[in-house]
Design a protein around this motif. Structure first.
Motif, mmCIF file in Angstrom:
data_model
loop_
_atom_site.group_PDB
_atom_site.id
_atom_site.type_symbol
_atom_site.label_atom_id
_atom_site.label_comp_id
_atom_site.label_asym_id
_atom_site.label_seq_id
_atom_site.Cartn_x
_atom_site.Cartn_y
_atom_site.Cartn_z
ATOM 1 N N VAL A 100 0.836 -1.197 0.000
ATOM 2 C CA VAL A 100 0.000 0.000 0.000
ATOM 3 C C VAL A 100 0.874 1.251 0.000
ATOM 4 N N PHE A 101 0.347 2.283 -0.648
ATOM 5 C CA PHE A 101 1.003 3.577 -0.768
ATOM 6 C C PHE A 101 0.060 4.598 -0.142
ATOM 7 N N GLU A 153 -0.245 -4.253 -9.528
ATOM 8 C CA GLU A 153 -1.002 -3.251 -8.800
ATOM 9 C C GLU A 153 -0.557 -3.150 -7.349
ATOM 10 N N PHE A 154 -0.832 -2.005 -6.765
ATOM 11 C CA PHE A 154 -0.605 -1.763 -5.346
ATOM 12 C C PHE A 154 -1.787 -0.953 -4.833
ATOM 13 N N PRO A 168 8.952 -8.089 5.841
ATOM 14 C CA PRO A 168 10.330 -8.042 5.345
ATOM 15 C C PRO A 168 10.526 -7.030 4.222
ATOM 16 N N GLU A 169 9.433 -6.608 3.572
ATOM 17 C CA GLU A 169 9.543 -5.636 2.488
ATOM 18 C C GLU A 169 9.856 -4.253 3.052
ATOM 19 N N PRO A 170 10.523 -3.403 2.287
ATOM 20 C CA PRO A 170 10.814 -2.049 2.771
ATOM 21 C C PRO A 170 9.595 -1.139 2.776
ATOM 22 N N TYR A 171 8.557 -1.506 2.029
ATOM 23 C CA TYR A 171 7.355 -0.692 1.919
ATOM 24 C C TYR A 171 6.253 -1.250 2.824
ATOM 25 N N LEU A 172 5.230 -0.448 3.017
ATOM 26 C CA LEU A 172 4.118 -0.821 3.886
ATOM 27 C C LEU A 172 3.196 -1.813 3.178
ATOM 28 N N CYS A 173 2.677 -2.764 3.941
ATOM 29 C CA CYS A 173 1.687 -3.706 3.419
ATOM 30 C C CYS A 173 0.455 -3.691 4.314
#
Length: 235
Positions: free
Chosen positions: A7-8, A46-47, A117-122
């Protein structure tokens, strides 16, 4: 059943079918774009785009100088309903940034956010039902909403070209009105979360009539704008 989705968080509300261009400079979202581009054609590129209730959508641009660490985004910082952005075009810049073009695809409800573990938000999300076909009441409401929308745009931008191309589908029209009219973030979120096209069109008809009445008063009566102002969005 829930799915896990990158998510962004943004200050804008994305609707299905609407175009959203983005300039990606944060490394965590650069990584996300690279992962999406690397996916097979069978997977949706997609995100999720989720609107912030408060706080900043991204860390400051590193080119603007050193900045303090961003506090983590919590579920209460976000509105509950978002929309996925499907990657349509990617331009990688020489310094590793990206200019991307996305289109809104499908709506979801945020069940919880997590930093894995991802650098971005989920986020864990539940998909909202797609509106495959508008019902009879939506088809009856659509011409009324279109007329009100044309009148509103003429008051907003007199003597300008108003709606050169009009969507035939009531659902597409409802999303176009929601994204284009000058509404508060809360009102746009209400429309995004509305479960069916007819209900969304009814709400839009009320909002457009209100906004047109306000614009007509501003143009016709020499009173201070502060006397006519609506409460501002907190975002």
């Amino acid at each position: 059943m829930s799915d896990r989705l990158p998510v962004f968080p943004l200050s804008t509300v994305l609707f299905p079918g609407l175009v959203l261009p983005l300039h990606i400079f944060e490394e965590r979202y650069r990584a996300l774009v690279r992962e999406l581009v690397a996916q097979s054609s069978d997977e949706p590129h997609e995100f999720g785009v989720v609107t912030l209730r408060h706080g900043s959508e991204v860390a400051p641009d590193p080119g603007d100088g050193p900045a303090a660490a961003m506090p983590p985004v919590r579920a209460e910082d976000l509105y509950e309903v978002g929309c996925t952005a499907e990657l349509r075009h990617v331009t990688e810049l020489p310094d590793g940034r990206f200019d991307i073009m996305t289109v809104g695809r499908r709506r979801f409800t945020v069940l919880g956010v997590e930093q894995g573990p991802e650098p971005y938000l989920c986020a864990r999300v539940r998909w909202l039902a797609d509106e495959d076909q508008a019902d009879e009441s939506a088809h009856l409401l659509a011409p009324r909403v279109l007329t009100a929308f044309r009148a509103y745009l003429e008051l907003l931008r007199p003597n300008s070209e108003v709606l050169d191309q009009v969507p035939d589908d009531p659902t597409v029209l409802s999303h176009l009105v929601a994204a284009t009219a000058q509404l508060t973030v809360e009102e746009r979120q209400l429309l995004l979360a509305t479960p069916d096209t007819a209900s969304r069109l009814r709400t839009e008809l009320r909002l457009l009539n209100r906004e047109s009445g306000l614009l007509a008063r501003v143009r016709a009566v020499p009173v201070p704008l502060s006397d006519l102002a609506r409460p501002a969005s907190p975002n």
